[in-house]
Design an enzyme around this catalytic site. Structure first.
Site, PDB file in Angstrom:
ATOM      1  N   ASP A  83     -93.440 -93.224  79.221  1.00 33.42           N
ATOM      2  CA  ASP A  83     -93.117 -91.835  79.547  1.00 33.42           C
ATOM      3  C   ASP A  83     -91.708 -91.686  80.118  1.00 33.42           C
ATOM      4  O   ASP A  83     -90.998 -90.737  79.805  1.00 33.42           O
ATOM      5  CB  ASP A  83     -94.167 -91.254  80.497  1.00 33.42           C
ATOM      6  CG  ASP A  83     -95.495 -91.046  79.786  1.00 33.42           C
ATOM      7  OD1 ASP A  83     -95.479 -90.720  78.597  1.00 33.42           O
ATOM      8  OD2 ASP A  83     -96.548 -91.219  80.431  1.00 33.42           O
ATOM      9  N   ARG A  89     -94.147 -84.999  76.169  1.00 33.02           N
ATOM     10  CA  ARG A  89     -92.956 -85.289  76.988  1.00 33.02           C
ATOM     11  C   ARG A  89     -91.670 -84.619  76.514  1.00 33.02           C
ATOM     12  O   ARG A  89     -90.939 -84.050  77.323  1.00 33.02           O
ATOM     13  CB  ARG A  89     -92.743 -86.796  77.128  1.00 33.02           C
ATOM     14  CG  ARG A  89     -93.919 -87.568  77.730  1.00 33.02           C
ATOM     15  CD  ARG A  89     -94.421 -86.969  78.995  1.00 33.02           C
ATOM     16  NE  ARG A  89     -95.410 -87.808  79.656  1.00 33.02           N
ATOM     17  CZ  ARG A  89     -96.156 -87.408  80.675  1.00 33.02           C
ATOM     18  NH1 ARG A  89     -96.028 -86.183  81.149  1.00 33.02           N
ATOM     19  NH2 ARG A  89     -97.015 -88.214  81.235  1.00 33.02           N
ATOM     20  N   ASP A  99     -97.881 -88.269  94.062  1.00 34.27           N
ATOM     21  CA  ASP A  99     -96.585 -88.851  93.670  1.00 34.27           C
ATOM     22  C   ASP A  99     -95.470 -87.814  93.619  1.00 34.27           C
ATOM     23  O   ASP A  99     -94.451 -87.958  94.279  1.00 34.27           O
ATOM     24  CB  ASP A  99     -96.665 -89.481  92.264  1.00 34.27           C
ATOM     25  CG  ASP A  99     -97.339 -90.837  92.275  1.00 34.27           C
ATOM     26  OD1 ASP A  99     -97.543 -91.394  93.372  1.00 34.27           O
ATOM     27  OD2 ASP A  99     -97.653 -91.343  91.180  1.00 34.27           O
ATOM     28  N   SER A 121    -104.613 -94.290  85.869  1.00 33.36           N
ATOM     29  CA  SER A 121    -103.547 -93.338  85.640  1.00 33.36           C
ATOM     30  C   SER A 121    -103.950 -92.495  84.430  1.00 33.36           C
ATOM     31  O   SER A 121    -104.201 -93.022  83.350  1.00 33.36           O
ATOM     32  CB  SER A 121    -102.236 -94.080  85.374  1.00 33.36           C
ATOM     33  OG  SER A 121    -101.304 -93.185  84.832  1.00 33.36           O
TER      34      SER A 121
HETATM   35  N1  ARG Z   1     -99.859 -95.200  76.386  1.00 36.32           N
HETATM   36  C1  ARG Z   1     -99.776 -93.798  76.158  1.00 36.32           C
HETATM   37  C2  ARG Z   1     -98.395 -93.423  75.755  1.00 36.32           C
HETATM   38  O1  ARG Z   1     -97.498 -94.158  75.970  1.00 36.32           O
HETATM   39  C3  ARG Z   1    -100.299 -92.997  77.284  1.00 36.32           C
HETATM   40  C4  ARG Z   1     -99.452 -92.895  78.493  1.00 36.32           C
HETATM   41  C5  ARG Z   1    -100.243 -92.234  79.546  1.00 36.32           C
HETATM   42  N2  ARG Z   1     -99.494 -91.839  80.669  1.00 36.32           N
HETATM   43  C6  ARG Z   1    -100.050 -91.797  81.883  1.00 36.32           C
HETATM   44  N3  ARG Z   1     -99.318 -91.347  82.841  1.00 36.32           N
HETATM   45  N4  ARG Z   1    -101.256 -92.194  82.101  1.00 36.32           N
HETATM   46  O2  ARG Z   1     -98.191 -92.385  75.229  1.00 36.32           O
END
Ligand code: ARG
Length: 400
Positions: A124, A95, A15, A176
């Site tokens: 994210d 993040r 990506d 993911s």
């Molecule tokens: N649901 C979790 C959060 O919002 C994990 C997100 C995971 N991100 C990913 N790119 N798989 O913090």
């Protein structure tokens, strides 16, 4: 708006490699990549080389595990914050720090935008976008996946071939995944069926609890003002301590969570989390709080921990309320010093002993033995006054 230079959060995957080209294509801009080591267990040098190979003019790579643990993870830890009671926020805490680093580079390099590879329906994207404007209100944030025309992985691969972008040879997992030293988050693919049981190979930080050692193992964790400082009597820095804790708790199958959670954009999402160190340390810290905090402080801390977890989850790291809550937590953690002993066994970390120089527990007051110092007869007066409002209310009701 025209963009001249952009700092891209780069993972080295397909990506974000495609994004390098796409940004150059669409904006005719220069792309600088930023890759952070948050403890995702990947080598940074090859990622740097790949970034330059796919067309970045500069590739920053940096180990920020210590800063991550000290200034982000430990703040949430002092509250014992878990989103919806279960998620230790590993991804969510990472993040804002990544964004902060990217903004610093954007300032230094005179970039007018940052970019990331998150989708338009996840959390994210929010954390990147919102943290970026909190730190630099005039920055533009580009999320190519939100706007490009590449609809599937196959189309992305086509695009990659056209531009000579290396395509991963190993078969990728159908999920993911985001991983750092504080935990692993897995979503999408077959997990989208909420009645699908996660296969064993989805886990990479923990042993299957049914196959974990048949003998329990004890561990002692020492805390100083809310922060873990030693494991089994051995003092060490946070990075080493959390690494060791992951290994130890992971070996015993501790720290797996399967949850349907509320995303910020209004949808429910099925997630698998793995966070052996986080769960073990949180369990230990909780029992220390029980020992040293008075009742009202403990109860209020628990309530505010929910709010704290929401702020982190919602991308509001860089806000005044979070800082105010940190000040509250720092005060309460002044006495969170002591040692907690846990028994690790087949998926569970059970606290079996705790001690602290600040313990509010008093054996003389608690005991039913003859050395009891509690004045039992005062109990009657206490109950009279405590029950008075209820009594009066009942009397009024009965009169009506
Ligand atoms: N649901 C979790 C959060 O919002 C994990 C997100 C995971 N991100 C990913 N790119 N798989 O913090």
């Amino acid at each position: 708006m025209s963009v001249k230079k952009v700092v891209l959060a780069y993972s080295g995957g397909l990506d974000t490699s495609v994004i390098v080209k796409w940004l150059q294509d669409k904006y005719g801009c220069e792309v600088i990549t930023y890759t952070a080591d948050l403890g995702q267990n990947e080598e940074l040098e090859p990622i740097k080389e790949k970034a330059l190979k796919v067309g970045a003019t500069k590739a920053y790579v940096e180990d920020i595990r210590e800063e991550f643990l000290e200034d982000y993870v430990m703040k949430a830890f002092k509250f014992g914050a878990l989103y919806e009671g279960k998620y230790p926020l590993a991804t969510a805490l990472g993040r804002p720090l990544i964004t902060k680093k990217m903004i610093e580079i954007a300032k230094k390099e005179g970039a007018d935008a940052i970019a990331h590879g998150s989708t338009g329906k996840g959390n994210d994207q929010v954390r990147f976008d919102v943290s970026a404007v909190a730190l630099k209100p005039d920055i533009k944030v580009i999320a190519p996946v939100r706007e490009w025309e590449l609809k599937s992985r196959d189309e992305e691969i086509e695009y990659a071939k056209k531009y000579d972008i290396p395509i991963p040879v190993t078969k990728e997992k159908p999920y993911s995944i985001d991983r750092n030293i504080w935990g692993l988050s897995v979503e999408a693919g077959p997990l989208e069926d909420t009645y699908f049981e996660p296969p064993e190979d989805i886990y990479s930080m923990t042993t299957d609890p049914t196959k974990a050692p048949n003998e329990p193992e004890y561990v002692e964790i020492e805390f100083k003002q809310g922060i873990p400082v030693a494991l089994n009597g051995q003092r060490m820095g946070l990075v080493e301590l959390v690494d060791k804790a992951n290994e130890l708790a992971g070996k015993h199958g501790i720290g797996r969570v399967d949850i349907v959670e509320n995303r910020l954009v209004g949808i429910k999402s099925r997630e698998i989390y793995e966070a052996p160190a986080a769960y073990m340390l949180l369990e230990a810290k909780r029992s220390l709080d029980e020992l040293v905090l008075d009742r009202e402080a403990l109860h209020l801390k628990d309530q505010l921990a929910l709010k704290y977890a929401e702020l982190v989850y919602y991308g509001y790291w860089f806000c005044d309320l979070r800082e105010a809550l940190d000040a509250f937590a720092d005060k309460l953690n002044e006495k969170a010093t002591g040692v907690v002993r846990l028994k690790l066994y087949k998926g569970k970390a059970t606290v079996v002993a705790r001690k602290s120089p600040y313990a509010l527990y008093s054996k003389e007051l608690a005991t039913y033995d003859p050395e009891d110092k509690f004045v039992h007869k005062y109990g009657e007066a206490f109950c009279y006054i405590w029950g008075l409002p209820l009594k009066v209310s009942a009397q009024v009701k009965n009169k009506k």
